[in-house]
Write a protein that holds these residues in place. Structure first.
Motif, PDB file in Angstrom:
ATOM      1  N   ILE A  66      32.980  31.585  17.237  1.00  0.00           N
ATOM      2  CA  ILE A  66      32.202  32.847  17.506  1.00  0.00           C
ATOM      3  C   ILE A  66      31.053  32.328  18.475  1.00  0.00           C
ATOM      4  O   ILE A  66      30.649  32.719  19.506  1.00  0.00           O
ATOM      5  CB  ILE A  66      31.789  33.454  16.325  1.00  0.00           C
ATOM      6  CG1 ILE A  66      33.034  34.448  15.934  1.00  0.00           C
ATOM      7  CG2 ILE A  66      30.889  34.656  16.824  1.00  0.00           C
ATOM      8  CD1 ILE A  66      32.659  35.211  14.718  1.00  0.00           C
ATOM      9  N   TYR A 367      36.898  39.181  16.698  1.00  0.00           N
ATOM     10  CA  TYR A 367      35.321  39.635  16.911  1.00  0.00           C
ATOM     11  C   TYR A 367      34.768  39.325  18.394  1.00  0.00           C
ATOM     12  O   TYR A 367      34.239  40.155  18.980  1.00  0.00           O
ATOM     13  CB  TYR A 367      34.661  38.721  15.998  1.00  0.00           C
ATOM     14  CG  TYR A 367      33.310  39.037  15.797  1.00  0.00           C
ATOM     15  CD1 TYR A 367      32.663  39.865  15.338  1.00  0.00           C
ATOM     16  CD2 TYR A 367      32.272  38.278  16.798  1.00  0.00           C
ATOM     17  CE1 TYR A 367      31.279  40.452  15.128  1.00  0.00           C
ATOM     18  CE2 TYR A 367      30.820  38.489  16.736  1.00  0.00           C
ATOM     19  CZ  TYR A 367      30.281  39.584  15.875  1.00  0.00           C
ATOM     20  OH  TYR A 367      29.116  39.897  16.120  1.00  0.00           O
ATOM     21  N   TYR A 370      36.314  42.319  20.455  1.00  0.00           N
ATOM     22  CA  TYR A 370      35.470  43.391  19.861  1.00  0.00           C
ATOM     23  C   TYR A 370      34.062  43.524  20.584  1.00  0.00           C
ATOM     24  O   TYR A 370      33.755  44.533  21.227  1.00  0.00           O
ATOM     25  CB  TYR A 370      35.382  43.651  18.406  1.00  0.00           C
ATOM     26  CG  TYR A 370      34.395  44.768  17.929  1.00  0.00           C
ATOM     27  CD1 TYR A 370      34.765  45.988  18.025  1.00  0.00           C
ATOM     28  CD2 TYR A 370      33.108  44.387  17.591  1.00  0.00           C
ATOM     29  CE1 TYR A 370      33.987  46.766  17.615  1.00  0.00           C
ATOM     30  CE2 TYR A 370      32.153  45.328  17.352  1.00  0.00           C
ATOM     31  CZ  TYR A 370      32.545  46.614  17.214  1.00  0.00           C
ATOM     32  OH  TYR A 370      31.782  47.675  16.716  1.00  0.00           O
ATOM     33  N   GLN A 371      33.526  42.223  20.694  1.00  0.00           N
ATOM     34  CA  GLN A 371      32.240  42.279  21.408  1.00  0.00           C
ATOM     35  C   GLN A 371      32.355  42.232  23.237  1.00  0.00           C
ATOM     36  O   GLN A 371      31.392  42.254  23.772  1.00  0.00           O
ATOM     37  CB  GLN A 371      31.552  40.833  21.022  1.00  0.00           C
ATOM     38  CG  GLN A 371      31.016  41.147  19.698  1.00  0.00           C
ATOM     39  CD  GLN A 371      30.039  42.110  19.366  1.00  0.00           C
ATOM     40  OE1 GLN A 371      29.255  42.602  20.353  1.00  0.00           O
ATOM     41  NE2 GLN A 371      29.728  42.211  18.043  1.00  0.00           N
TER      42      GLN A 371
END
Length: 416
Positions: A66, A367, A370-371
C-alpha cells in the motif's frame, strides 16, 4: 566332500547382515507425501496452525504494497506538477533584513539550465471582502505582487476568469488563489460580473481564480496583484520575497548549488534554496515510520504463527508415536523420521505463507484501485513473505522432528 550346491555359491553373491538391514533411501516425492500425511488427516488443526502465519504474511505484504502504491501515485502527481522547480528566499529573522535584488528574475534567467523563472513579493497589505469588516479580519490571507509568468513557471492554471496580463497588471485588478477565493466567498468569477476586494484603502477588481496548487500553498492562500499596481498603490519597493526557477531535471542540483551565490554573491548563506516538493517527500518519510511499526506487528504475528506450528508439531509427535515406532521397526532410520516431520512443518508454514500472500496481494490491489492509485506489489515483498514462512517452518519443526527421531521403537510401539 562339500555339497554340490554349496560349492556353486559365489562369495560376491553373499549379502551381509548390514546390507540387508540398510533402509531404502526416500526420494523427495516420497518425503513430501509423508510430510503432507499429517496435514491431510488433520485438516482443521492444520488450518488453524497456519492461520497465524497467514495473517503475518498478509500484513507484511499489505504494509509494503500500500505505501508503494501511494508513493507511485504521489510521484506521478509531483512529476505532473513540476518537481524540477526551485524556490529561493532570504533567511528569516535577519538584522538587517536580507532582500533579493530587484533584478533577481533576470539574473536567474541567465543561468543556462534554467527554463523559466518568476517571483512574488509580500506587500504586507491588508485584504478584506468589504470595507465594513474589521481591519483585523484579514482571513489569514497575503497580498502578493506577482510577475506575469508565474503560472508558467509553477505550472498552474486558471479555474475561472483570467490571469493578469501586461495591461491589467498596471491597474487595481487581482487574481485569487484557490484557498483565498474560498475564504473571501468568491469561488468563481461570474460572467459579466466584477466582484471586488478591498486592499488597504483601494478597491481591486477580481479578474480570476486559480486552480489548486499543492506545491505552492503560499500562492493558494494569497491575493495576487500586478507588479506595477503594487508599486503605485500599495507602497511596494520592488524587491521580490520569493523567487521560483524551473530547471532542467538533470541539472537541478547544479543550479541549486549556484542559485544562492547568483542572487546574493556577498553572503550566499543568507539565501535558502529548496524544492517545493521536499515537504511532501518529508511527509512520505513520516509515513514510512508507521510502515515500520506495522512491519513490526507483522513480525509479531509471524512469531505467534511459528509458535503455533511448533506446538502443533509437538502434539503430532505425541499422537503418532505408534506410527513412528512402526516405521522404525520396518527399517526407517532417525534421519528419515526427522525429514518426515520437518517436511510436514515446512509444508504447513508454506501453505500458510501462500494463503497469506494471496490475501495480502488481493487486499493491496483492492485498496489501491479503490483509492485510484496504480497498484504496486513489490516482488521482494512477495518473495520475502513466502521465504519468511518457510524459514518459520524450518525453525518451528527442528525440535519436534528431533524429538520424534529420538523416540525408541519399542517405547513407541508399547505406548497407548
Amino acid at each position: 566332500m562339500k555339497p554340490k550346491s554349496a560349492s556353486r555359491i559365489s562369495p560376491k553373491s553373499r549379502i551381509s547382515p548390514k546390507a540387508r538391514t540398510k533402509p531404502v533411501r526416500l526420494s523427495p516425492g516420497d518425503l513430501l507425501r509423508l510430510g503432507l500425511l499429517g496435514i491431510r488427516t488433520r485438516k482443521m488443526r492444520a488450518a488453524l496452525s497456519a492461520l497465524g502465519i497467514s495473517i503475518g504474511i498478509a500484513t507484511m505484504i499489505v504494509v509494503v504494497g500500500i505505501p508503494a502504491s501511494s508513493q507511485k501515485a504521489l510521484m506521478a502527481e509531483l512529476s505532473a506538477l513540476g518537481t524540477n522547480t526551485l524556490r529561493a528566499e532570504p533567511m528569516p529573522d535577519q538584522e538587517p533584513p536580507v532582500k533579493l535584488p530587484e533584478q533577481a528574475v533576470g539574473m536567474t534567467d541567465r543561468i543556462g539550465p534554467v527554463e523559466s523563472s518568476s517571483a512574488v513579493a509580500n506587500t504586507h497589505a491588508l485584504v478584506r471582502r468589504s470595507d465594513r469588516t474589521s481591519e483585523n479580519d484579514t482571513s489569514g490571507l497575503t497580498v502578493l505582487a506577482t510577475r506575469l509568468n508565474l503560472l508558467t513557471t509553477l505550472r498552474g492554471s486558471v479555474q475561472s476568469g483570467r490571469f493578469l496580463d501586461a495591461t491589467t497588471q498596471k491597474f487595481p485588478t487581482a487574481v485569487l488563489g484557490h484557498a483565498a477565493a474560498a475564504r473571501l466567498g468568491i469561488p468563481a468569477v461570474p460572467p459579466g460580473a466584477a466582484p471586488q476586494v478591498r486592499i488597504n484603502d483601494t478597491w481591486f477588481t477580481v479578474v480570476g481564480v486559480l486552480e489548486a496548487m499543492p506545491l505552492s500553498p503560499e500562492v493558494e492562500r494569497s491575493v495576487l496583484v500586478g507588479w506595477d499596481a503594487a508599486k503605485a498603490r500599495l507602497g511596494f519597493d520592488g524587491h521580490p520575497t520569493v523567487l521560483y526557477a524551473q530547471v532542467r531535471e538533470e541539472a537541478l542540483e547544479d543550479v541549486r548549488a549556484v542559485l544562492a551565490p547568483t542572487l546574493n554573491p556577498q553572503t550566499p548563506g543568507l539565501i535558502q534554496v529548496s524544492r517545493p516538493s521536499d515537504a511532501l517527500l518529508a511527509k512520505r518519510a513520516t509515513e514510512s515510520t508507521f510502515s515500520a511499526l506495522f512491519l513490526g506487528l507483522a513480525g509479531v504475528a509471524l512469531l505467534v504463527g511459528g509458535i503455533g506450528v511448533a506446538n502443533t508439531m509437538v502434539i503430532s509427535v505425541l499422537e503418532r508415536r505408534k506410527e513412528i515406532g512402526l516405521r522404525r521397526a520396518l527399517g526407517a532410520n532417525r534421519g528419515q523420521i526427522r525429514g518426515q516431520f520437518l517436511t510436514e512443518s515446512v509444508a504447513l508454514s508454506a501453505l500458510g505463507g501462500l494463503a497469506g500472500t494471496i490475501l495480502g496481494v488481493a487486499a493491496t490491489l483492492g485498496y489501491a484501485l479503490y483509492q485510484g492509485w496504480p497498484p504496486v506489489v513489490p516482488p521482494a515483498g512477495v518473495a520475502g513473505g513466502i521465504g519468511g514462512a518457510v524459514l518459520v517452518g524450518v525453525v518451528a519443526g527442528v525440535y519436534p522432528s528431533v524429538r520424534a527421531a529420538r523416540l525408541p521403537p519399542t517405547e513407541a510401539l508399547a505406548s497407548t
